[in-house]
Design an enzyme around this catalytic site. Sequence first.
Site, PDB file in Angstrom:
ATOM      1  CG  HIS A  35      17.361  38.217 -29.240  1.00 30.92           C
ATOM      2  ND1 HIS A  35      17.137  38.501 -27.912  1.00 30.92           N
ATOM      3  CD2 HIS A  35      16.324  38.754 -29.899  1.00 30.92           C
ATOM      4  CE1 HIS A  35      16.016  39.172 -27.801  1.00 30.92           C
ATOM      5  NE2 HIS A  35      15.501  39.328 -28.979  1.00 30.92           N
ATOM      6  CD  GLU A 274      29.347  34.629 -22.873  1.00 33.12           C
ATOM      7  OE1 GLU A 274      28.956  35.139 -23.933  1.00 33.12           O
ATOM      8  OE2 GLU A 274      28.769  33.664 -22.347  1.00 33.12           O
ATOM      9  CG  ASP A 298      27.027  38.395 -23.635  1.00 36.55           C
ATOM     10  OD1 ASP A 298      26.244  39.351 -23.465  1.00 36.55           O
ATOM     11  OD2 ASP A 298      26.643  37.242 -23.899  1.00 36.55           O
ATOM     12  CB  CYS A 345      31.633  31.498 -30.982  1.00 34.77           C
ATOM     13  SG  CYS A 345      31.330  31.662 -29.223  1.00 34.77           S
TER      14      CYS A 345
HETATM   15  C1  PEP Z   1      28.620  36.118 -27.365  1.00 37.04           C
HETATM   16  O1  PEP Z   1      28.238  36.690 -26.340  1.00 37.04           O
HETATM   17  O2  PEP Z   1      29.473  36.589 -28.131  1.00 37.04           O
HETATM   18  C2  PEP Z   1      28.054  34.816 -27.751  1.00 37.04           C
HETATM   19  C3  PEP Z   1      28.562  34.095 -28.725  1.00 37.04           C
HETATM   20  O3  PEP Z   1      26.942  34.413 -27.067  1.00 37.04           O
HETATM   21  P1  PEP Z   1      25.471  35.017 -27.310  1.00 37.04           P
HETATM   22  O4  PEP Z   1      25.534  35.931 -28.494  1.00 37.04           O
HETATM   23  O5  PEP Z   1      24.585  33.856 -27.547  1.00 37.04           O
HETATM   24  O6  PEP Z   1      25.220  35.717 -26.032  1.00 37.04           O
HETATM   25 MG    MG Z   2      27.084  35.556 -24.926  1.00 35.76          MG
END
Ligand code: PEP
Ligand code: MG
Length: 419
Positions: A35, A274, A298, A345
Amino acid sequence: PVIVVCHDISPADSFHLAEAKLLGIVTELGGTTSHSSILARAMNIPAVVGIQNATMRISDDQQIILDGNLGEVIAEPDDETIKSKLDKKDRYNFYKSELSKLADHDCVLSDGKPVDIAANLDFITELELINKLKIPAIGLIRTEFLFLIEESFPDEDEQFQLYTKILKEINNKPITIRTWDVGGDKPTFAFPELADEINPALGLRAIRVCLKHQDIFRTQVKAILRASKRGTIRLMLPMITRIDEVIKAKKIIEEERIGLKIKPGSIEVGCMIETPASAFIIEDFLDLIDFISIGSNDLIQYALAVDRLNEHVADLFAPFHPAILKMLEKIVVSANRMNKSVSICGELAADPIMQMFLLGIGDITFSMSPNHVLQTKSILKKVDRAVCKKIAFKFMTKHSYEENNQYVQQLREQYMDLY
Ligand code: PEP
Ligand code: MG
Protein backbone atom coordinates in the site's frame (compact mmCIF):
# COMPACT_ATOMS: atom_id res chain seq x y z
CA PRO A 1 10.81 20.17 1.56
CA VAL A 2 12.22 16.90 2.82
CA ILE A 3 12.48 13.20 2.09
CA VAL A 4 10.63 11.18 4.73
CA VAL A 5 12.45 8.03 5.88
CA CYS A 6 10.20 5.77 7.93
CA HIS A 7 9.36 2.19 8.82
CA ASP A 8 6.12 2.18 6.78
CA ILE A 9 3.32 4.50 5.78
CA SER A 10 -0.21 3.48 6.55
CA PRO A 11 -3.23 4.62 4.53
CA ALA A 12 -4.05 6.97 7.43
CA ASP A 13 -0.53 8.50 7.44
CA SER A 14 -0.73 9.11 3.74
CA PHE A 15 -3.87 11.19 4.26
CA HIS A 16 -1.62 13.67 6.07
CA LEU A 17 1.49 13.16 3.96
CA ALA A 18 -0.48 14.05 0.84
CA GLU A 19 -0.87 17.57 2.25
CA ALA A 20 2.84 18.04 3.00
CA LYS A 21 5.01 18.92 0.04
CA LEU A 22 7.38 15.96 0.21
CA LEU A 23 10.36 15.38 -2.06
CA GLY A 24 10.26 11.66 -1.53
CA ILE A 25 9.55 8.70 0.72
CA VAL A 26 11.81 5.86 1.82
CA THR A 27 10.27 2.98 3.77
CA GLU A 28 11.74 -0.07 5.41
CA LEU A 29 8.76 -2.29 4.62
CA GLY A 30 7.10 -3.20 1.39
CA GLY A 31 7.43 -4.11 -2.26
CA THR A 32 6.18 -2.56 -5.50
CA THR A 33 2.56 -3.46 -4.82
CA SER A 34 2.39 -2.73 -1.09
CA HIS A 35 0.00 0.00 0.00
CA SER A 36 2.92 2.38 0.64
CA SER A 37 4.02 2.10 -3.01
CA ILE A 38 0.47 2.42 -4.31
CA LEU A 39 -0.17 5.49 -2.20
CA ALA A 40 3.14 7.14 -3.10
CA ARG A 41 2.33 6.54 -6.76
CA ALA A 42 -1.11 8.07 -6.28
CA MET A 43 0.46 11.10 -4.56
CA ASN A 44 3.03 11.31 -7.38
CA ILE A 45 5.86 11.31 -4.86
CA PRO A 46 9.11 9.47 -5.73
CA ALA A 47 9.47 6.52 -3.38
CA VAL A 48 11.79 3.64 -2.64
CA VAL A 49 10.34 0.93 -0.42
CA GLY A 50 11.80 -2.08 1.33
CA ILE A 51 15.14 -0.54 2.34
CA GLN A 52 16.03 -2.60 5.40
CA ASN A 53 16.98 -0.59 8.51
CA ALA A 54 16.68 2.66 6.56
CA THR A 55 15.71 4.61 9.67
CA MET A 56 18.93 3.48 11.39
CA ARG A 57 21.18 3.89 8.36
CA ILE A 58 19.98 7.38 7.46
CA SER A 59 20.04 10.17 10.01
CA ASP A 60 18.14 13.43 10.28
CA ASP A 61 19.41 16.21 8.03
CA GLN A 62 21.70 13.86 6.12
CA GLN A 63 21.89 14.54 2.41
CA ILE A 64 20.49 11.66 0.33
CA ILE A 65 19.59 11.02 -3.26
CA LEU A 66 16.47 9.04 -4.00
CA ASP A 67 16.06 7.56 -7.47
CA GLY A 68 12.55 6.13 -7.58
CA ASN A 69 12.99 4.70 -11.08
CA LEU A 70 15.97 2.59 -10.10
CA GLY A 71 14.88 1.99 -6.50
CA GLU A 72 18.12 3.56 -5.26
CA VAL A 73 18.87 5.53 -2.12
CA ILE A 74 22.35 7.04 -1.92
CA ALA A 75 23.49 8.58 1.35
CA GLU A 76 26.21 11.26 1.37
CA PRO A 77 26.67 11.21 -2.42
CA ASP A 78 29.93 12.54 -3.90
CA ASP A 79 29.96 15.47 -6.33
CA GLU A 80 30.13 13.28 -9.40
CA THR A 81 27.07 11.24 -8.32
CA ILE A 82 25.15 14.42 -7.52
CA LYS A 83 25.92 15.80 -10.96
CA SER A 84 24.94 12.66 -12.84
CA LYS A 85 21.68 12.32 -10.88
CA LEU A 86 20.83 16.00 -11.44
CA ASP A 87 21.45 15.49 -15.17
CA LYS A 88 19.15 12.48 -15.05
CA LYS A 89 16.52 14.55 -13.27
CA ASP A 90 16.71 17.18 -16.03
CA ARG A 91 16.31 14.53 -18.69
CA TYR A 92 13.38 13.02 -16.80
CA ASN A 93 11.68 16.41 -16.46
CA PHE A 94 12.13 17.00 -20.17
CA TYR A 95 10.66 13.55 -20.89
CA LYS A 96 7.67 14.38 -18.71
CA SER A 97 7.11 17.70 -20.46
CA GLU A 98 7.18 15.86 -23.79
CA LEU A 99 4.70 13.31 -22.43
CA SER A 100 2.34 16.06 -21.32
CA LYS A 101 1.77 16.88 -25.00
CA LEU A 102 -0.15 13.59 -25.21
CA ALA A 103 -2.75 14.71 -22.67
CA ASP A 104 -5.36 15.45 -25.34
CA HIS A 105 -4.57 12.40 -27.45
CA ASP A 106 -6.58 9.19 -27.24
CA CYS A 107 -4.79 6.03 -26.29
CA VAL A 108 -4.40 4.12 -29.58
CA LEU A 109 -2.14 1.50 -31.07
CA SER A 110 -0.09 2.32 -34.18
CA ASP A 111 -2.84 0.78 -36.36
CA GLY A 112 -5.37 3.16 -34.81
CA LYS A 113 -7.01 0.55 -32.61
CA PRO A 114 -8.31 2.28 -29.47
CA VAL A 115 -7.05 1.06 -26.10
CA ASP A 116 -9.50 1.30 -23.20
CA ILE A 117 -8.01 3.03 -20.21
CA ALA A 118 -9.45 4.05 -16.87
CA ALA A 119 -8.15 5.54 -13.65
CA ASN A 120 -7.65 4.11 -10.19
CA LEU A 121 -8.68 6.56 -7.50
CA ASP A 122 -6.94 6.39 -4.13
CA PHE A 123 -7.08 10.07 -3.18
CA ILE A 124 -9.86 12.49 -3.91
CA THR A 125 -7.26 15.02 -5.07
CA GLU A 126 -6.54 12.79 -8.09
CA LEU A 127 -9.82 13.86 -9.69
CA GLU A 128 -8.11 16.96 -11.04
CA LEU A 129 -5.55 14.92 -12.99
CA ILE A 130 -8.24 12.51 -14.19
CA ASN A 131 -10.05 15.50 -15.72
CA LYS A 132 -6.90 17.09 -17.06
CA LEU A 133 -5.88 13.89 -18.85
CA LYS A 134 -9.46 13.29 -20.04
CA ILE A 135 -9.43 9.74 -18.68
CA PRO A 136 -12.82 8.36 -19.72
CA ALA A 137 -13.74 6.39 -16.59
CA ILE A 138 -12.70 5.45 -13.08
CA GLY A 139 -12.10 1.71 -13.03
CA LEU A 140 -11.31 1.30 -9.34
CA ILE A 141 -12.15 3.44 -6.34
CA ARG A 142 -10.37 2.02 -3.30
CA THR A 143 -13.02 3.28 -0.87
CA GLU A 144 -11.00 2.18 2.15
CA PHE A 145 -8.37 4.80 1.21
CA LEU A 146 -10.87 7.65 0.86
CA PHE A 147 -12.04 7.56 4.45
CA LEU A 148 -10.11 7.24 7.68
CA ILE A 149 -11.45 3.87 8.65
CA GLU A 150 -8.91 2.95 11.28
CA GLU A 151 -11.38 3.55 14.11
CA SER A 152 -14.82 3.55 12.53
CA PHE A 153 -16.62 3.62 9.22
CA PRO A 154 -18.34 6.67 7.67
CA ASP A 155 -22.14 6.82 7.75
CA GLU A 156 -24.35 6.50 4.71
CA ASP A 157 -24.70 10.22 4.08
CA GLU A 158 -21.01 10.93 4.33
CA GLN A 159 -20.39 8.21 1.76
CA PHE A 160 -23.25 9.33 -0.46
CA GLN A 161 -21.83 12.87 -0.48
CA LEU A 162 -18.39 11.67 -1.50
CA TYR A 163 -19.57 9.28 -4.20
CA THR A 164 -21.82 11.94 -5.75
CA LYS A 165 -19.03 14.52 -5.49
CA ILE A 166 -16.77 12.17 -7.48
CA LEU A 167 -19.45 11.75 -10.17
CA LYS A 168 -20.01 15.47 -10.35
CA GLU A 169 -16.36 16.45 -10.49
CA ILE A 170 -15.63 14.15 -13.41
CA ASN A 171 -18.78 15.18 -15.26
CA ASN A 172 -20.65 11.95 -14.77
CA LYS A 173 -18.17 9.65 -16.40
CA PRO A 174 -18.73 6.02 -15.32
CA ILE A 175 -17.15 4.99 -12.04
CA THR A 176 -16.49 1.64 -10.39
CA ILE A 177 -16.76 1.71 -6.62
CA ARG A 178 -15.12 -1.18 -4.81
CA THR A 179 -16.74 -2.09 -1.52
CA TRP A 180 -14.57 -2.09 1.61
CA ASP A 181 -11.33 -4.02 1.12
CA VAL A 182 -10.37 -3.80 4.77
CA GLY A 183 -8.30 -6.26 6.74
CA GLY A 184 -5.11 -7.74 5.34
CA ASP A 185 -2.70 -4.85 4.90
CA LYS A 186 -5.44 -2.24 5.34
CA PRO A 187 -6.02 -2.21 9.04
CA THR A 188 -9.08 -1.14 10.95
CA PHE A 189 -9.49 -1.37 14.69
CA ALA A 190 -13.26 -1.35 14.34
CA PHE A 191 -13.28 -5.15 14.55
CA PRO A 192 -11.21 -6.59 17.41
CA GLU A 193 -10.83 -10.01 15.79
CA LEU A 194 -8.60 -8.40 13.13
CA ALA A 195 -6.08 -7.24 15.70
CA ASP A 196 -4.36 -10.52 16.45
CA GLU A 197 -4.40 -12.35 13.16
CA ILE A 198 -1.19 -14.26 12.53
CA ASN A 199 -1.67 -14.22 8.80
CA PRO A 200 -3.81 -11.21 7.88
CA ALA A 201 -3.49 -11.66 4.10
CA LEU A 202 -5.21 -15.03 4.50
CA GLY A 203 -7.53 -13.84 7.21
CA LEU A 204 -10.70 -11.86 7.65
CA ARG A 205 -10.41 -9.50 4.73
CA ALA A 206 -12.61 -7.61 2.24
CA ILE A 207 -15.79 -9.51 1.30
CA ARG A 208 -15.26 -11.78 4.31
CA VAL A 209 -15.41 -8.80 6.68
CA CYS A 210 -18.41 -7.39 4.82
CA LEU A 211 -20.40 -10.62 4.99
CA LYS A 212 -19.56 -11.07 8.66
CA HIS A 213 -20.23 -7.46 9.68
CA GLN A 214 -23.10 -6.82 7.35
CA ASP A 215 -24.00 -3.46 8.86
CA ILE A 216 -20.95 -1.73 7.31
CA PHE A 217 -21.61 -3.47 4.00
CA ARG A 218 -25.31 -2.58 3.90
CA THR A 219 -24.52 1.05 4.74
CA GLN A 220 -22.02 1.24 1.90
CA VAL A 221 -24.32 -0.53 -0.56
CA LYS A 222 -27.13 1.91 0.29
CA ALA A 223 -24.87 4.92 -0.25
CA ILE A 224 -23.70 3.49 -3.60
CA LEU A 225 -27.26 2.68 -4.71
CA ARG A 226 -28.48 6.16 -3.81
CA ALA A 227 -25.54 7.73 -5.66
CA SER A 228 -26.31 5.56 -8.70
CA LYS A 229 -29.31 7.79 -9.39
CA ARG A 230 -26.86 10.56 -10.21
CA GLY A 231 -24.67 8.70 -12.72
CA THR A 232 -23.31 5.41 -13.95
CA ILE A 233 -21.88 3.42 -11.07
CA ARG A 234 -20.60 -0.13 -11.05
CA LEU A 235 -20.25 -1.90 -7.72
CA MET A 236 -17.27 -4.21 -7.35
CA LEU A 237 -16.69 -6.89 -4.69
CA PRO A 238 -13.09 -7.58 -3.61
CA MET A 239 -11.21 -10.78 -2.66
CA ILE A 240 -13.80 -13.21 -3.92
CA THR A 241 -12.92 -16.90 -3.72
CA ARG A 242 -16.33 -18.58 -3.68
CA ILE A 243 -19.55 -18.43 -5.66
CA ASP A 244 -21.65 -18.22 -2.52
CA GLU A 245 -19.89 -14.98 -1.52
CA VAL A 246 -21.17 -13.37 -4.71
CA ILE A 247 -24.64 -14.87 -4.25
CA LYS A 248 -24.86 -13.58 -0.66
CA ALA A 249 -23.52 -10.14 -1.57
CA LYS A 250 -25.92 -9.85 -4.51
CA LYS A 251 -28.83 -10.82 -2.28
CA ILE A 252 -27.95 -8.01 0.13
CA ILE A 253 -27.59 -5.53 -2.73
CA GLU A 254 -30.98 -6.63 -4.08
CA GLU A 255 -32.66 -6.28 -0.67
CA GLU A 256 -31.26 -2.76 -0.25
CA ARG A 257 -32.23 -1.83 -3.80
CA ILE A 258 -35.82 -2.86 -3.16
CA GLY A 259 -35.80 -1.04 0.20
CA LEU A 260 -34.65 2.16 -1.50
CA LYS A 261 -37.17 1.70 -4.36
CA ILE A 262 -34.42 1.92 -6.96
CA LYS A 263 -35.11 0.56 -10.44
CA PRO A 264 -33.84 -2.98 -11.15
CA GLY A 265 -30.71 -3.04 -13.29
CA SER A 266 -29.67 0.47 -12.29
CA ILE A 267 -26.31 -0.74 -11.11
CA GLU A 268 -23.91 -3.33 -12.51
CA VAL A 269 -22.35 -5.71 -10.01
CA GLY A 270 -18.95 -7.23 -10.62
CA CYS A 271 -16.11 -8.79 -8.74
CA MET A 272 -12.37 -8.66 -8.48
CA ILE A 273 -10.53 -11.72 -9.72
CA GLU A 274 -7.56 -11.73 -7.40
CA THR A 275 -7.35 -15.25 -6.06
CA PRO A 276 -6.29 -18.35 -8.01
CA ALA A 277 -9.56 -19.97 -6.89
CA SER A 278 -11.65 -17.37 -8.69
CA ALA A 279 -9.42 -17.55 -11.76
CA PHE A 280 -9.88 -21.33 -12.01
CA ILE A 281 -13.67 -21.13 -11.87
CA ILE A 282 -13.92 -17.90 -13.80
CA GLU A 283 -16.80 -19.09 -16.01
CA ASP A 284 -18.98 -19.68 -12.94
CA PHE A 285 -18.38 -16.10 -11.79
CA LEU A 286 -18.98 -14.72 -15.28
CA ASP A 287 -22.40 -16.42 -15.27
CA LEU A 288 -23.32 -14.51 -12.13
CA ILE A 289 -21.96 -11.03 -12.55
CA ASP A 290 -21.82 -8.14 -15.05
CA PHE A 291 -18.08 -7.52 -15.15
CA ILE A 292 -14.76 -8.56 -13.66
CA SER A 293 -11.54 -6.77 -12.82
CA ILE A 294 -8.24 -8.52 -12.31
CA GLY A 295 -6.51 -7.57 -9.06
CA SER A 296 -3.06 -8.60 -10.15
CA ASN A 297 -1.39 -7.43 -6.93
CA ASP A 298 -3.22 -10.01 -4.90
CA LEU A 299 -3.50 -12.58 -7.68
CA ILE A 300 0.30 -12.76 -7.83
CA GLN A 301 0.65 -12.73 -4.04
CA TYR A 302 -1.75 -15.65 -3.62
CA ALA A 303 -0.69 -17.65 -6.69
CA LEU A 304 3.04 -17.45 -6.06
CA ALA A 305 2.77 -17.47 -2.25
CA VAL A 306 4.73 -14.23 -2.07
CA ASP A 307 3.70 -11.68 0.53
CA ARG A 308 3.31 -8.40 -1.39
CA LEU A 309 4.40 -6.47 1.71
CA ASN A 310 7.53 -8.43 2.46
CA GLU A 311 10.72 -6.83 1.16
CA HIS A 312 12.67 -10.08 1.78
CA VAL A 313 10.75 -11.87 -0.95
CA ALA A 314 10.09 -8.86 -3.20
CA ASP A 315 12.28 -10.38 -5.94
CA LEU A 316 10.01 -13.46 -6.04
CA PHE A 317 6.99 -11.29 -6.89
CA ALA A 318 7.04 -12.25 -10.57
CA PRO A 319 4.26 -10.97 -12.84
CA PHE A 320 5.69 -12.79 -15.86
CA HIS A 321 5.83 -16.19 -14.16
CA PRO A 322 4.25 -18.63 -16.65
CA ALA A 323 1.57 -19.57 -14.10
CA ILE A 324 0.47 -15.94 -13.85
CA LEU A 325 0.40 -15.46 -17.62
CA LYS A 326 -1.66 -18.65 -18.03
CA MET A 327 -4.15 -17.42 -15.44
CA LEU A 328 -4.41 -14.01 -17.06
CA GLU A 329 -4.97 -15.62 -20.45
CA LYS A 330 -7.72 -17.85 -19.10
CA ILE A 331 -9.49 -14.93 -17.41
CA VAL A 332 -9.39 -12.61 -20.45
CA VAL A 333 -10.32 -15.28 -22.99
CA SER A 334 -13.24 -16.50 -20.86
CA ALA A 335 -14.59 -12.98 -20.28
CA ASN A 336 -14.30 -12.09 -23.97
CA ARG A 337 -15.99 -15.34 -24.97
CA MET A 338 -18.85 -14.73 -22.54
CA ASN A 339 -19.12 -11.08 -23.60
CA LYS A 340 -18.46 -9.67 -20.15
CA SER A 341 -16.32 -6.61 -19.60
CA VAL A 342 -12.89 -7.35 -18.14
CA SER A 343 -10.33 -4.93 -16.80
CA ILE A 344 -7.10 -5.17 -14.87
CA CYS A 345 -6.60 -2.73 -11.99
CA GLY A 346 -3.51 -3.95 -10.13
CA GLU A 347 -0.16 -2.19 -10.60
CA LEU A 348 0.55 -4.45 -13.60
CA ALA A 349 -2.12 -2.58 -15.58
CA ALA A 350 0.46 0.17 -16.07
CA ASP A 351 3.31 -2.08 -17.20
CA PRO A 352 3.73 -1.52 -20.96
CA ILE A 353 5.01 -5.03 -21.66
CA MET A 354 2.13 -6.58 -19.73
CA GLN A 355 -0.24 -4.28 -21.63
CA MET A 356 1.17 -5.59 -24.93
CA PHE A 357 0.82 -9.19 -23.73
CA LEU A 358 -2.80 -8.68 -22.66
CA LEU A 359 -3.76 -6.80 -25.85
CA GLY A 360 -2.37 -9.77 -27.74
CA ILE A 361 -4.68 -12.07 -25.79
CA GLY A 362 -7.93 -10.13 -26.16
CA ASP A 363 -10.00 -7.09 -25.24
CA ILE A 364 -9.32 -5.60 -21.85
CA THR A 365 -9.42 -2.23 -20.05
CA PHE A 366 -6.35 -0.98 -18.18
CA SER A 367 -7.23 0.82 -14.98
CA MET A 368 -4.21 2.52 -13.45
CA SER A 369 -2.92 5.40 -11.40
CA PRO A 370 -3.58 8.53 -13.50
CA ASN A 371 0.14 9.27 -13.24
CA HIS A 372 0.87 6.37 -15.60
CA VAL A 373 -1.58 7.23 -18.34
CA LEU A 374 0.70 9.42 -20.47
CA GLN A 375 3.49 6.84 -20.51
CA THR A 376 0.94 4.22 -21.57
CA LYS A 377 -0.18 6.40 -24.48
CA SER A 378 3.40 7.09 -25.50
CA ILE A 379 4.53 3.45 -25.55
CA LEU A 380 1.44 1.71 -26.89
CA LYS A 381 1.40 3.91 -29.98
CA LYS A 382 4.58 2.11 -31.04
CA VAL A 383 2.88 -1.28 -31.52
CA ASP A 384 -0.11 -2.65 -33.41
CA ARG A 385 -2.43 -5.53 -32.57
CA ALA A 386 -0.44 -7.98 -34.72
CA VAL A 387 2.76 -7.22 -32.79
CA CYS A 388 0.89 -7.66 -29.48
CA LYS A 389 -0.43 -11.02 -30.68
CA LYS A 390 3.09 -12.13 -31.58
CA ILE A 391 4.36 -11.01 -28.18
CA ALA A 392 1.55 -12.87 -26.40
CA PHE A 393 2.23 -16.00 -28.45
CA LYS A 394 5.94 -15.90 -27.63
CA PHE A 395 5.22 -15.55 -23.90
CA MET A 396 2.69 -18.38 -23.95
CA THR A 397 5.12 -20.77 -25.58
CA LYS A 398 7.96 -20.20 -23.10
CA HIS A 399 8.13 -22.45 -20.10
CA SER A 400 10.32 -20.87 -17.49
CA TYR A 401 10.24 -17.60 -15.63
CA GLU A 402 13.88 -17.01 -16.64
CA GLU A 403 13.04 -17.26 -20.34
CA ASN A 404 10.07 -14.92 -19.88
CA ASN A 405 12.16 -12.50 -17.90
CA GLN A 406 14.82 -12.33 -20.60
CA TYR A 407 12.12 -11.66 -23.14
CA VAL A 408 10.64 -8.92 -20.93
CA GLN A 409 14.08 -7.24 -20.71
CA GLN A 410 14.46 -7.46 -24.47
CA LEU A 411 11.04 -5.86 -25.02
CA ARG A 412 11.75 -3.15 -22.46
CA GLU A 413 14.93 -2.21 -24.30
CA GLN A 414 13.06 -2.19 -27.58
CA TYR A 415 9.97 -0.21 -26.59
CA MET A 416 10.42 1.68 -23.34
CA ASP A 417 11.20 5.40 -23.56
CA LEU A 418 14.75 6.23 -22.56
CA TYR A 419 15.72 9.41 -20.73
C1 PEP B 1 -5.06 -5.83 -6.51
O1 PEP B 1 -4.98 -6.68 -5.62
O2 PEP B 1 -4.45 -5.90 -7.58
C2 PEP B 1 -5.92 -4.64 -6.33
C3 PEP B 1 -6.18 -3.81 -7.32
O3 PEP B 1 -6.39 -4.42 -5.07
P1 PEP B 1 -5.50 -3.84 -3.86
O4 PEP B 1 -4.17 -3.45 -4.41
O5 PEP B 1 -6.24 -2.68 -3.32
O6 PEP B 1 -5.44 -5.00 -2.95
MG1 MG C 1 -6.42 -6.62 -4.03
